[in-house]
Design a protein around this motif. Sequence first.
Motif, PDB file in Angstrom:
ATOM      1  N   ALA A   4       0.927  -1.322  -0.153  1.00 23.40           N
ATOM      2  CA  ALA A   4       0.142   0.041   0.018  1.00 23.40           C
ATOM      3  C   ALA A   4       1.014   1.327   0.074  1.00 23.40           C
ATOM      4  O   ALA A   4       0.145   2.286  -0.340  1.00 23.40           O
ATOM      5  CB  ALA A   4      -0.874  -0.088   1.269  1.00 23.40           C
ATOM      6  N   TRP A   5       2.045   1.230   0.560  1.00 25.38           N
ATOM      7  CA  TRP A   5       3.147   2.352   0.575  1.00 25.38           C
ATOM      8  C   TRP A   5       3.839   2.187  -0.752  1.00 25.38           C
ATOM      9  O   TRP A   5       4.635   3.157  -0.670  1.00 25.38           O
ATOM     10  CB  TRP A   5       3.742   2.397   2.024  1.00 25.38           C
ATOM     11  N   GLY A   6       3.760   1.445  -1.596  1.00 19.64           N
ATOM     12  CA  GLY A   6       4.549   1.498  -2.809  1.00 19.64           C
ATOM     13  C   GLY A   6       6.036   0.609  -2.702  1.00 19.64           C
ATOM     14  O   GLY A   6       6.664   1.040  -3.344  1.00 19.64           O
ATOM     15  N   LYS A   7       6.107  -0.010  -1.386  1.00 20.95           N
ATOM     16  CA  LYS A   7       7.395  -0.621  -1.290  1.00 20.95           C
ATOM     17  C   LYS A   7       7.576  -1.896  -2.005  1.00 20.95           C
ATOM     18  O   LYS A   7       6.328  -2.712  -1.795  1.00 20.95           O
ATOM     19  CB  LYS A   7       7.575  -0.495   0.242  1.00 20.95           C
ATOM     20  N   LYS A   8       8.732  -1.912  -2.548  1.00 21.60           N
ATOM     21  CA  LYS A   8       8.999  -3.474  -3.270  1.00 21.60           C
ATOM     22  C   LYS A   8       9.798  -4.142  -2.683  1.00 21.60           C
ATOM     23  O   LYS A   8      10.316  -5.365  -2.653  1.00 21.60           O
ATOM     24  CB  LYS A   8       9.417  -3.054  -4.729  1.00 21.60           C
ATOM     25  N   ASP A   9      10.686  -3.332  -1.888  1.00 18.52           N
ATOM     26  CA  ASP A   9      11.765  -4.064  -0.953  1.00 18.52           C
ATOM     27  C   ASP A   9      11.572  -3.780   0.491  1.00 18.52           C
ATOM     28  O   ASP A   9      11.319  -2.490   1.048  1.00 18.52           O
ATOM     29  CB  ASP A   9      13.175  -3.444  -1.184  1.00 18.52           C
ATOM     30  N   ALA A  10      11.420  -4.685   1.222  1.00 16.42           N
ATOM     31  CA  ALA A  10      10.969  -4.549   2.608  1.00 16.42           C
ATOM     32  C   ALA A  10      11.378  -5.845   3.438  1.00 16.42           C
ATOM     33  O   ALA A  10      11.334  -7.100   3.064  1.00 16.42           O
ATOM     34  CB  ALA A  10       9.502  -4.422   2.790  1.00 16.42           C
ATOM     35  N   VAL A  11      11.957  -5.579   4.578  1.00 14.12           N
ATOM     36  CA  VAL A  11      12.198  -6.702   5.372  1.00 14.12           C
ATOM     37  C   VAL A  11      10.907  -6.518   6.754  1.00 14.12           C
ATOM     38  O   VAL A  11      10.588  -5.380   7.319  1.00 14.12           O
ATOM     39  CB  VAL A  11      13.420  -6.598   6.379  1.00 14.12           C
ATOM     40  N   ILE A  12      10.096  -7.723   6.711  1.00 11.24           N
ATOM     41  CA  ILE A  12       8.965  -7.716   7.405  1.00 11.24           C
ATOM     42  C   ILE A  12       9.317  -8.598   8.594  1.00 11.24           C
ATOM     43  O   ILE A  12       9.712  -9.721   8.590  1.00 11.24           O
ATOM     44  CB  ILE A  12       7.598  -8.340   6.431  1.00 11.24           C
ATOM     45  N   GLU A  13       9.359  -8.073   9.686  1.00 11.80           N
ATOM     46  CA  GLU A  13       9.536  -8.846  10.898  1.00 11.80           C
ATOM     47  C   GLU A  13       8.499  -9.129  11.724  1.00 11.80           C
ATOM     48  O   GLU A  13       7.277  -8.548  11.834  1.00 11.80           O
ATOM     49  CB  GLU A  13      10.581  -7.745  11.669  1.00 11.80           C
ATOM     50  N   SER A  14       8.745 -10.313  12.490  1.00 15.10           N
ATOM     51  CA  SER A  14       7.402 -10.734  13.349  1.00 15.10           C
ATOM     52  C   SER A  14       8.244 -11.502  14.496  1.00 15.10           C
ATOM     53  O   SER A  14       9.360 -12.057  14.468  1.00 15.10           O
ATOM     54  CB  SER A  14       6.606 -11.724  12.606  1.00 15.10           C
ATOM     55  N   ASP A  15       7.472 -11.611  15.644  1.00 13.06           N
ATOM     56  CA  ASP A  15       7.952 -11.987  16.808  1.00 13.06           C
ATOM     57  C   ASP A  15       7.252 -13.734  16.822  1.00 13.06           C
ATOM     58  O   ASP A  15       7.525 -14.254  17.646  1.00 13.06           O
ATOM     59  CB  ASP A  15       7.667 -11.469  18.092  1.00 13.06           C
ATOM     60  N   CYS A  16       6.820 -13.992  15.794  1.00 12.61           N
ATOM     61  CA  CYS A  16       6.083 -15.261  15.605  1.00 12.61           C
ATOM     62  C   CYS A  16       7.083 -16.233  14.847  1.00 12.61           C
ATOM     63  O   CYS A  16       6.870 -16.392  13.610  1.00 12.61           O
ATOM     64  CB  CYS A  16       4.686 -15.126  15.124  1.00 12.61           C
ATOM     65  N   GLN A  17       8.002 -16.936  15.384  1.00 11.81           N
ATOM     66  CA  GLN A  17       8.721 -17.870  14.836  1.00 11.81           C
ATOM     67  C   GLN A  17       8.045 -18.527  13.824  1.00 11.81           C
ATOM     68  O   GLN A  17       8.572 -19.105  12.449  1.00 11.81           O
ATOM     69  CB  GLN A  17       9.855 -18.595  15.748  1.00 11.81           C
ATOM     70  N   PRO A  18       7.076 -19.408  14.194  1.00 12.82           N
ATOM     71  CA  PRO A  18       6.434 -20.549  13.378  1.00 12.82           C
ATOM     72  C   PRO A  18       6.200 -19.822  12.107  1.00 12.82           C
ATOM     73  O   PRO A  18       6.085 -20.393  10.890  1.00 12.82           O
ATOM     74  CB  PRO A  18       5.560 -21.067  14.099  1.00 12.82           C
TER      75      PRO A  18
END
Length: 95
Positions: A4-18
């Motif tokens: 939605a922000w027009g980003k094609k490169d991103a690191v998406i972090e989560s605290d949910c390892q599974p």
Amino acid sequence: MALAWGKKDAVIESDCQPLVNMLQPKSGLKNWTIQAFLDDIISFSANSNFVFSWCNRQANRCANWIACNSRLGVGIPLAPCCLPIELCSLIRLDL
């Protein structure tokens, strides 16, 4: 949100390892209770350079804010112009 922000490169972090493990390229892991969501995420990220990464909750202030506020019934819109001020401030710290 990255799309939605027009980003094609991103690191998406989560605290949910599974979850992070299931979203890795060539992962054979499945979870029938959330598979439709996983398929959507994988489909949305197919033409982008998104990396899904685990980090602990204390290091991921945005995810922690969303999780805490979701429990309180606060919805999170995808449009950048509609995000709560507190969340925008946290996002800016990560950019």
